[in-house]
Design a protein around this motif. Structure first.
Motif, mmCIF file in Angstrom:
data_model
loop_
_atom_site.group_PDB
_atom_site.id
_atom_site.type_symbol
_atom_site.label_atom_id
_atom_site.label_comp_id
_atom_site.label_asym_id
_atom_site.label_seq_id
_atom_site.Cartn_x
_atom_site.Cartn_y
_atom_site.Cartn_z
ATOM 1 N N VAL A 169 0.845 -1.184 0.000
ATOM 2 C CA VAL A 169 0.000 0.000 0.000
ATOM 3 C C VAL A 169 0.883 1.237 0.000
ATOM 4 O O VAL A 169 1.811 1.343 0.808
ATOM 5 C CB VAL A 169 -0.932 0.034 1.227
ATOM 6 N N THR A 170 0.606 2.173 -0.927
ATOM 7 C CA THR A 170 1.326 3.449 -0.982
ATOM 8 C C THR A 170 0.290 4.557 -1.086
ATOM 9 O O THR A 170 -0.606 4.506 -1.933
ATOM 10 C CB THR A 170 2.261 3.512 -2.200
ATOM 11 N N VAL A 171 0.375 5.585 -0.202
ATOM 12 C CA VAL A 171 -0.509 6.732 -0.255
ATOM 13 C C VAL A 171 0.351 7.961 -0.538
ATOM 14 O O VAL A 171 1.395 8.148 0.071
ATOM 15 C CB VAL A 171 -1.317 6.891 1.053
ATOM 16 N N VAL A 172 -0.093 8.789 -1.508
ATOM 17 C CA VAL A 172 0.678 9.929 -1.985
ATOM 18 C C VAL A 172 -0.095 11.209 -1.698
ATOM 19 O O VAL A 172 -1.284 11.302 -2.011
ATOM 20 C CB VAL A 172 0.955 9.804 -3.504
ATOM 21 N N PHE A 173 0.613 12.211 -1.072
ATOM 22 C CA PHE A 173 0.041 13.523 -0.797
ATOM 23 C C PHE A 173 0.864 14.582 -1.519
ATOM 24 O O PHE A 173 2.070 14.409 -1.744
ATOM 25 C CB PHE A 173 0.049 13.829 0.705
ATOM 26 N N ASP A 174 0.195 15.698 -1.855
ATOM 27 C CA ASP A 174 0.919 16.832 -2.426
ATOM 28 C C ASP A 174 1.870 17.391 -1.392
ATOM 29 O O ASP A 174 1.502 17.602 -0.221
ATOM 30 C CB ASP A 174 -0.065 17.920 -2.864
#
Length: 452
Positions: free
Chosen positions: A371-376
């Protein structure tokens, strides 16, 4: 106003001289009025002039004084002439002209006899016993009149009820006469119907006899048809036994052919597996300790996090997400703020990140997927707490958007590996689809998290 009752030794002596005469029995209304008048005057009497039993009663509220201290007040009035004279002076002052008239032994014609008797009992003029006796007679006369009035009223009520009952009885009698006429009419109709039914019964019995004869004939025919059916059934069963034998032969042949196919399939898979083992040995490949997304995180993100497995969604259906996460070695990539602002945008950015990362941690623990979550990066805050086990948290670098970092993560994966990208951004979905990933809407992940 001055006290009209003389407080001299001569008056006290008169009371002492009459003390041997027993107190008259006051009518109940007169006794209650005497107690009420005395109770109302108690607070105006100095405390040192009050008898000891009444000092506590004088402190009661006006509405409780006569009710709770009535017996004590009556006893002191009868036993203590001095107290009675003191309180009578104040009561007569309040009574005004009626009090003066009572002191003179006069009973005004328009005065309430109970009030006059109560004042006379307290003031005790020359003829006070006569006034009390007269009040008693008036009270008894009024009581007798009330009883007679009540008896007359009850008699009138009984007469009214009797008249009402008579009218009701008359109405009921009329109803009964009408009902009797109706019953007689119905009885005549029933008798006519009974005669009609008797004729119908005789006709029905005749038809029943004919039907019985026809039934006996049909039974004979049915017996012959049953015998023919049994013979046909035996022939069909014989044919069915032959068909079952043929089917058994076919099933045995099909089972043997299936066994041959299973043996061929097992041999093919065994050959492929051994070939893969031999190829891995020939290429000297060791088990990989890092995933492709880890290299992208090291190169383009400000903050790499620990890796763990998770599960993904498809379109807006969480069932599709479950199907994709069930694929071997699936990788779930989430467009962080795209999901949080759609699902819980009323929270602060810190609360949005925390809620999403916590939910993804649960998915990672359940599925074991990456699982990978990307934020600005523009919204990045320093000192972010460590992510749950199995969840990688990335922030895009300055001048780079989260969408570009997501596409970079997808391109880094080997061809054939299932990669699921969650974002409602159409450009992101089209971009990752061209590189072989499975795009899903943010609602699919939000519904999956709410289900967890």
């Amino acid at each position: 106003m001055s006290d009209p009752v003389p407080h001299d030794d001569h008056r006290i002596g008169d009371d002492a001289a009459a003390s041997h005469v027993p107190e008259p029995v006051l009518p109940e209304p007169v006794r209650q009025r005497v107690v009420a008048l005395t109770a109302a005057a108690l607070p105006s009497v100095p405390a040192d002039e009050l008898p000891v039993p009444l000092r506590r009663v004088a402190k009661f509220a006006p509405n409780r004084r006569a009710r709770l201290g009535g017996q004590a007040i009556a006893a002191q009035l009868a036993a203590d002439p001095l107290f009675r004279q003191r309180v009578t002076g104040r009561i007569l002052d309040e009574a005004g002209e009626l009090g003066v008239a009572v002191l003179e032994g006069v009973c005004p014609a328009a005065a309430d006899p109970v009030e006059v008797a109560a004042l006379a009992y307290l003031a005790r003029p020359q003829n006070w016993r006569d006034l009390v006796e007269a009040a008693g007679e008036v009270v008894r006369a009024e009581a007798d009149s009330a009883v007679v009035t009540e008896l007359i009223r009850e008699a009138e009520q009984r007469a009214t009820r009797a008249e009402h009952d008579r009218a009701v009885a008359k109405v009921e009698a009329d109803k009964l006469r009408d009902e009797l006429a109706r019953v007689r009419e119905e009885l005549g109709q029933l008798r006519e119907e009974a005669r009609t039914l008797s004729r119908s019964l005789r006709e029905t019995q005749g038809r029943e006899r004919k039907a019985s004869e026809m039934l006996a004939t049909e039974r004979g025919r049915a017996t012959r048809a049953a015998a023919d059916h049994d013979a046909e059934l035996r022939r069909v069963r014989a044919k069915l036994a032959e068909a079952e034998a043929a089917a058994g032969t076919v099933r045995a042949t099909a089972k043997e052919a299936r066994a041959v196919d299973d043996a061929r399939l097992w041999l093919l898979l065994e050959t492929i597996g051994r070939a893969a083992v031999g190829l891995r040995r020939e290429l000297a490949l060791d088990p990989a300790e890092r995933n492709p997304a880890d290299f992208v995180a090291d190169t383009y993100a400000d903050r790499p996090e620990s890796v763990s497995s998770s599960r993904g969604l498809d379109a807006d259906d969480p069932a599709r997400l479950d199907q994709l996460l069930a694929l071997p070695r699936a990788h779930l990539v989430v467009d962080g703020y795209n999901v949080t602002k759609r699902g819980f945008g009323e929270m602060s950015l810190e609360q949005q990140r925390k809620r999403l990362i916590t939910g993804l941690g649960g998915i990672a623990a359940q599925t074991g997927d990456e699982v990978t979550v990307v934020f600005d990066g523009a919204e990045r805050v320093h000192g972010l707490p460590p992510a749950p086990r199995g969840v990688r948290v990335l922030f895009s670098r300055k001048g780079e958007t989260a969408d570009e970092l997501i596409r970079r993560l997808v391109r880094a994966e080997p061809t054939g590996r299932p990669v699921v990208v969650v974002s409602s951004d159409r450009e992101v979905a089209d971009g990752v689809r061209r590189h072989g990933a499975y795009p899903l809407g943010a609602d699919a992940l939000l519904r999956r998290l709410s289900r967890s």
